[in-house]
Enzyme design. Structure first.
Site, short mmCIF file in Angstrom:
data_model
loop_
_atom_site.label_atom_id
_atom_site.label_comp_id
_atom_site.label_asym_id
_atom_site.label_seq_id
_atom_site.Cartn_x
_atom_site.Cartn_y
_atom_site.Cartn_z
N THR A 1 0.82 -1.23 0.00
CA THR A 1 0.00 0.00 0.00
C THR A 1 0.85 1.27 0.00
O THR A 1 0.42 2.31 -0.48
CB THR A 1 -0.98 0.03 1.20
N LEU B 1 -2.41 5.09 -0.88
CA LEU B 1 -3.83 4.72 -0.76
C LEU B 1 -3.98 3.27 -0.28
O LEU B 1 -4.13 2.33 -1.05
CB LEU B 1 -4.55 4.91 -2.09
N HIS B 2 -3.94 3.13 1.04
CA HIS B 2 -3.92 1.80 1.66
C HIS B 2 -5.17 0.96 1.32
O HIS B 2 -5.08 -0.07 0.70
CB HIS B 2 -3.82 1.95 3.17
N ASP B 3 -6.33 1.41 1.76
CA ASP B 3 -7.52 0.56 1.72
C ASP B 3 -7.98 0.17 0.31
O ASP B 3 -8.42 -0.97 0.11
CB ASP B 3 -8.67 1.25 2.46
#
Ligand code: RIB
Ligand code: CA
Length: 309
Positions: free
Chosen positions: A192, A237-239
């Protein structure tokens, strides 16, 4: 083409919101339920944010409030990243729907019980609800197709040097999930923090010109501010990577590993240890085609209507 039924469980949170935007925009996914979890902010705030996001995006699925605290640890929030509301930045519509009368675990169980086919859980916050579901409804485990989660990092943490935020908030929950035997896709910091969306990409999103595009561009700008001060060249942008794992696995580099959770440790509580000295329990995303990811994001916001001047 059979759509993949999903339950979205998260702690919105700017990147949770963008992950849900990706999910709603895709014809490949069918959102069966949305459940909030405490993490980035209190359960009241993440629930209110979930309802506002679903109103903005037109997600027509039941929404349930999650558990007010982690399984054993005290709640921990992240106002420094997401603001006091948990979703600071652009003005959002007030909720157009009522909250489900069920709490998160019971709504998840109802969806699993009533579904003809197994359901995928996309977990983008601490895994408190998912673990509670596995503990209280073990008989429904065969109805979970897989859990695609954002959390951990086999090489490093972000909230501490050893632990990533989602796992650190509730390591006991993550331990239950990782030991559950349910098929897992892990999108940790290893991938991520390579899913960087640059300011130039923010403007590509904004230029699409519809209401959702403008809100997503504002979310990106707000989320980037915290990371810019830490020297990041873009917003990690992890999620959304937990959703990309379902939509475009071709954009990801993945390795099957045995991932174990450190639930003790004075300095390493919440660490995710990935190795191959035992049978793998997760497909761990380690790399991403960043340009392909940015293009996917821009294409997704186009699904929300024509430009409005
Ligand atoms: O460490 C990143 C994770 O923590 C993301 O899910 C973000 O929304 C926060 O919950
Ligand atoms: Ca999150």
């Amino acid at each position: 083409m059979d759509r993949i039924p999903v339950i979205l469980d998260g702690d919105p949170g700017h990147d949770d919101a963008i992950a849900w935007m990706l999910a709603k925009a895709s014809p490949l996914l069918e959102i069966r339920a949305v459940t909030s979890v405490c993490g980035n902010q209190t359960i009241e705030k993440t629930t209110y944010n979930a309802m506002r996001i679903c109103t903005l995006l037109g997600i027509d699925a039941p929404i349930a409030m999650g558990k007010p605290a982690p399984l054993m640890a005290p709640p921990m929030n992240a106002p420094s990243v997401h603001g006091q509301s948990g979703l600071d930045g652009p003005k959002l519509p007030e909720p157009a729907m009522e909250l489900s009368e069920l709490r998160s675990v019971e709504l998840m169980a109802k969806v699993l019980r009533e579904s003809e086919e197994p359901v995928t859980i996309v977990a983008t916050g601490p895994q408190t609800n998912v673990a509670a579901l596995l503990l209280s409804h073990p008989e429904l485990k065969p109805k979970i197709e897989r859990i695609s989660f954002m959390g951990g990092g086999i090489a490093h943490g972000n909230w501490t040097p050893a632990a990533e935020f989602n796992i650190l908030v509730d390591p006991e929950a993550a331990d239950i999930v990782l030991k559950s035997g349910v098929p897992l896709i892990m999108s940790g910091l290893d991938v991520t923090e390579k899913a960087l969306i640059y300011p130039a990409d923010f403007e590509r999103v904004r230029a699409v010109g519809n209401v959702v595009a403008r809100v997503v561009a504002d979310w990106l700008e707000f989320f980037y501010e915290f990371h810019r001060k830490l020297g990041y060249p873009g917003a990690p942008l992890h999620d959304p990577v937990a959703v990309v794992s379902l939509l475009r696995p071709d954009l990801l580099k993945t390795k099957a590993l045995c991932v174990e959770i450190e639930t003790k440790g004075e300095y390493c509580r919440g660490a995710t240890i990935g190795h191959d000295r035992a049978p793998a329990n997760a497909r761990v995303n380690l790399g991403i085609d960043r340009d392909g990811f940015a293009d996917l994001l821009v294409e997704a916001v186009k699904a929300y209507g024509e430009a409005r001047r």
